[in-house]
Design an enzyme around this catalytic site. Structure first.
Site, PDB file in Angstrom:
ATOM      1  N   HIS A  42       0.826  -1.198   0.000  1.00  0.00           N
ATOM      2  CA  HIS A  42       0.000   0.000   0.000  1.00  0.00           C
ATOM      3  C   HIS A  42       0.866   1.256   0.000  1.00  0.00           C
ATOM      4  CE1 HIS A  42      -3.758  -2.260   1.712  1.00  0.00           C
ATOM      5  NE2 HIS A  42      -3.339  -2.727   0.560  1.00  0.00           N
ATOM      6  N   GLU A  60       1.249   3.699   2.087  1.00  0.00           N
ATOM      7  CA  GLU A  60       1.981   4.017   3.310  1.00  0.00           C
ATOM      8  C   GLU A  60       3.309   3.269   3.386  1.00  0.00           C
ATOM      9  OE1 GLU A  60      -2.446   3.720   4.562  1.00  0.00           O
ATOM     10  OE2 GLU A  60      -1.152   3.037   2.929  1.00  0.00           O
ATOM     11  N   CYS A 108      -5.311   0.746   6.428  1.00  0.00           N
ATOM     12  CA  CYS A 108      -5.969  -0.527   6.745  1.00  0.00           C
ATOM     13  C   CYS A 108      -5.466  -1.059   8.088  1.00  0.00           C
ATOM     14  CB  CYS A 108      -5.726  -1.546   5.639  1.00  0.00           C
ATOM     15  SG  CYS A 108      -3.998  -2.037   5.430  1.00  0.00           S
ATOM     16  N   CYS A 144      -1.401  -1.467   7.447  1.00  0.00           N
ATOM     17  CA  CYS A 144      -0.600  -0.243   7.338  1.00  0.00           C
ATOM     18  C   CYS A 144      -0.526   0.494   8.672  1.00  0.00           C
ATOM     19  CB  CYS A 144      -1.187   0.666   6.266  1.00  0.00           C
ATOM     20  SG  CYS A 144      -0.981   0.012   4.599  1.00  0.00           S
TER      21      CYS A 144
END
Length: 426
Positions: free
Chosen positions: A121, A123, A146, A155
């Site tokens: 992701h 991040e 998430c 994350c």
């Protein structure tokens, strides 16, 4: 309170980082000018750059202002997150597009975006980019991080492990698996959390993902071209399908496109020309009105691995068989052709957005169009008004007697060469 001053010369000031005098501030996040370094008792209004300016005018620093009780640059950095996220436009379904920047002492020290489903992701990429500089920094992310184990780890745990001081979130994740749990986890870990910065901008970017999560259906938009006297036209404007044209960008943005079977000979040319997404094209959905047409469509087109995927829908009474032909064209047999079933198929394939393109033989698509209006399956309309006057009465929109008046919200218009593009929501 707002304090303005005349442009001032700054040749004697040495900033912490280089100043891009002519390009936009967004052109290189690592070269953003940190105004905090100019603070002094005599120049306290240097705390915030007036965001109506697109950059600096060489060699002077343009209009400055001070705004009371406003945190420096939250909106600016969130807009940067959205810019980053859009680099993956057309690639992330069924996931959303997400961008993240890590800011420390006024400088962007890390940035990233989610490239495609199954990949890390935004991040994670931003934290990798920042390294040890992420400690005590502020993380800006366009969507709530998430907080569950899926194809990638949470994350939230990555942000906590990196010891960020603050997290600024564009919007809460509508996914019920995540919804607000990421925010709660960060707060429980002692991290300062701010939510809903540039929320509408973040929502618009992921309107397909949001609609899919809330309704269990892909986001459906209707597109058509018409003359100035209200007749449907079987074409798009000059340059619209070229790289940078609005139609090419639509094909980049939408996961699937529903087309008339009369366009079957043109399928290879109906593709996005945008360089960043040239190898990922929307699935082309064709509705076959009979068994013969279904067989011809399935056997006469060879699908290239990097080209658009073609799916032919046909009714059970057409005595067709479901499956993929030797040419790579998929055939789907339904009890009865209807828009709801086609959208269910798209949802099950992980698609977030579908474009119903009213070109070619409109009669092919009239049943689907009627379903869209009567069952309220259409969310958006995109109309290209071409500088033409048509005399084809049978293509008048008013000839669709079943069509009821609809109110279009948030209508926007822009001129594209000789055409006018209208966009609005139902």
């Amino acid at each position: 309170m707002q304090i303005s001053c005349l442009p001032i010369s700054i040749p004697s000031i040495t900033p912490r980082t280089s100043i891009p005098l002519l390009p936009s501030l967004s052109s290189n996040p690592r070269r953003i000018f940190n105004l905090t370094s100019l603070q002094s008792p005599n120049h306290c209004f240097f705390k915030r750059l007036h965001k109506s300016q697109t950059g600096f005018s060489n060699p002077v620093l343009a209009a400055m202002r001070r705004e009371e009780d406003v945190e420096v640059d939250d909106s600016f950095y969130m807009r940067k997150c959205v810019e980053l996220a859009k680099r993956a436009i057309g690639c992330t379904s069924p996931n959303p597009m997400v961008g993240c920047v890590i800011v420390k002492d006024g400088d962007i020290v890390g940035q990233g975006f989610h490239p495609k489903a199954g990949q890390p992701h935004a991040e994670v990429f931003a934290l990798r980019d920042a390294g040890e500089l992420a400690e005590n920094a502020t993380a800006y992310v366009s969507l709530e991080p998430c907080n569950h184990y899926g194809r990638t780890p949470p994350c939230t745990e990555a942000l906590i492990k990196a010891k960020v001081r603050r997290v600024v979130i564009g919007m809460v994740d509508p996914n019920p698996i995540v919804f607000s749990s990421g925010i709660s986890r960060l707060k429980d870990a002692g991290i300062d959390v701010t939510v809903s910065v540039e929320e509408e901008l973040c929502k618009k970017m992921n309107e397909g993902f949001i609609h899919r999560m809330l309704t269990g259906k892909p986001f459906l938009a209707l597109r058509y071209s018409m003359s100035v006297n209200g007749c449907l036209l079987d074409k798009i404007g000059q340059g619209a399908s070229d790289s940078g044209g609005y139609y090419s960008k639509l094909l980049q943005e939408y996961d699937a496109i529903i087309l008339s079977s009369s366009l079957s000979d043109e399928l290879s040319s109906i593709s996005s020309q945008e360089a960043i997404n040239v190898s990922i094209q929307p699935i082309q959905i064709i509705v076959a009105s009979n068994a013969q047409q279904s067989h011809i469509l399935a056997s006469s087109h060879t699908v290239e691995e990097s080209g658009p995927k073609v799916v032919v829908f046909t009714a059970k009474e057409s005595v067709a068989e479901s499956g993929i032909s030797s040419s790579g064209v998929e055939t789907v047999v339904l009890e009865k052709i209807n828009l709801d079933s086609i959208l269910d198929y798209c949802y099950n394939r992980g698609l977030c957005s579908v474009l119903l393109d009213l070109r070619g033989n409109v009669k092919d698509l009239e049943v689907l169009l009627r379903d869209g209006f009567e069952q309220k399956l259409l969310q958006k309309v995109i109309i290209e008004v071409l500088p033409e006057w048509s005399t084809k009465d049978e293509r008048q929109i008013a000839s669709m007697k079943w069509l009821e008046s609809k109110h279009v919200k948030d209508l926007q218009s822009k001129q594209l060469g000789g055409s006018v593009l209208l966009e609005g929501y139902f």
